[in-house]
Design a protein around this motif. Structure first.
Motif, short mmCIF file in Angstrom:
data_model
loop_
_atom_site.label_atom_id
_atom_site.label_comp_id
_atom_site.label_asym_id
_atom_site.label_seq_id
_atom_site.Cartn_x
_atom_site.Cartn_y
_atom_site.Cartn_z
N SER A 163 -38.93 3.15 -46.50
CA SER A 163 -39.99 2.73 -47.41
C SER A 163 -41.16 2.14 -46.61
O SER A 163 -41.00 1.65 -45.50
CB SER A 163 -39.47 1.71 -48.41
N GLU A 164 -42.31 2.18 -47.20
CA GLU A 164 -43.51 1.66 -46.54
C GLU A 164 -43.45 0.14 -46.38
O GLU A 164 -44.06 -0.41 -45.50
CB GLU A 164 -44.75 2.02 -47.38
N ASP A 165 -42.69 -0.53 -47.26
CA ASP A 165 -42.61 -1.99 -47.25
C ASP A 165 -41.70 -2.52 -46.14
O ASP A 165 -41.81 -3.67 -45.76
CB ASP A 165 -42.10 -2.50 -48.60
N SER A 166 -40.78 -1.68 -45.63
CA SER A 166 -39.83 -2.17 -44.64
C SER A 166 -40.51 -2.37 -43.28
O SER A 166 -41.57 -1.82 -43.01
CB SER A 166 -38.67 -1.19 -44.49
N LYS A 167 -39.87 -3.19 -42.48
CA LYS A 167 -40.40 -3.44 -41.14
C LYS A 167 -40.34 -2.15 -40.33
O LYS A 167 -39.48 -1.31 -40.56
CB LYS A 167 -39.56 -4.50 -40.44
N PRO A 168 -41.23 -2.00 -39.35
CA PRO A 168 -41.13 -0.82 -38.49
C PRO A 168 -39.82 -0.87 -37.70
O PRO A 168 -39.45 -1.92 -37.17
CB PRO A 168 -42.34 -0.92 -37.58
N PRO A 169 -39.10 0.24 -37.65
CA PRO A 169 -37.78 0.21 -37.02
C PRO A 169 -37.87 0.22 -35.50
O PRO A 169 -38.86 0.66 -34.91
CB PRO A 169 -37.12 1.50 -37.53
N LEU A 170 -36.80 -0.24 -34.88
CA LEU A 170 -36.61 -0.05 -33.45
C LEU A 170 -36.10 1.38 -33.28
O LEU A 170 -35.14 1.77 -33.94
CB LEU A 170 -35.56 -1.01 -32.89
N ILE A 171 -36.72 2.15 -32.42
CA ILE A 171 -36.30 3.53 -32.21
C ILE A 171 -35.75 3.65 -30.80
O ILE A 171 -36.50 3.56 -29.82
CB ILE A 171 -37.46 4.52 -32.44
N ALA A 172 -34.44 3.82 -30.70
CA ALA A 172 -33.78 4.04 -29.41
C ALA A 172 -33.64 5.55 -29.25
O ALA A 172 -33.02 6.22 -30.06
CB ALA A 172 -32.42 3.36 -29.38
N SER A 173 -34.25 6.08 -28.19
CA SER A 173 -34.28 7.53 -27.98
C SER A 173 -33.47 7.91 -26.76
O SER A 173 -33.37 7.15 -25.79
CB SER A 173 -35.71 8.01 -27.78
N VAL A 174 -32.91 9.11 -26.81
CA VAL A 174 -32.26 9.70 -25.65
C VAL A 174 -32.80 11.12 -25.53
O VAL A 174 -32.80 11.88 -26.49
CB VAL A 174 -30.72 9.65 -25.74
N ASN A 175 -33.32 11.48 -24.34
CA ASN A 175 -33.91 12.81 -24.17
C ASN A 175 -32.86 13.79 -23.65
O ASN A 175 -31.69 13.43 -23.46
CB ASN A 175 -35.15 12.75 -23.28
#
Length: 139
Positions: A53-65
């Protein structure tokens, strides 16, 4: 003649058998509980996944390439690969400041499944309560 005393019937419940059953059940549950909780807790996406949702905090995005390198969308050098220890430290520090931040795993389609699971275990050890999986829409 002599008088006989009449005894009243005892109207109490004998709970000793119930206590024995409860102790056996307690032992069974204590033995089976560690066996049930193995694995990584993940809420798998449904076929029609909804966006955050637009109201939620921006998430932490853990990426693996595809090369198995880890990245995190926090800090000044977001394009620099991180070691597993650095990633766990950054995630734990961010969650201490903002504990209700959602955490999402973004894995390359060509990365082996084992690398994604290792990243999720790393996040779990860093104190992440639940992990989401990031996908692209099929369109």
């Amino acid at each position: 003649m002599y008088e006989r005393k009449r005894r009243r019937p005892v109207s109490e419940i004998n709970v000793v058998p119930y206590i024995d059953v409860m102790l056996v059940l307690l032992i069974i549950f204590m033995v089976t509980a560690p066996l049930v909780t193995q694995g990584v807790k993940v809420e798998l996406p449904k076929a029609s996944a909804e966006a955050l949702s637009e109201d939620s905090k921006p998430p932490l995005i853990a990426s693996v390439n595809a090369d198995g390198e880890y990245f995190l969308n926090v800090g000044e050098s977001q394009e620099e690969p991180l070691t597993a220890v650095d990633l766990a430290t950054l995630v734990a520090a961010h969650l201490q400041k903002e504990p209700d931040t959602p955490v999402v795993v973004k894995g390359d389609g060509r990365v082996p499944y084992d690398n994604v699971v290792q990243l999720m275990v790393l996040l779990q050890r860093a104190g992440v309560p639940s992990v989401g999986l990031m996908t692209d829409s099929p369109e």
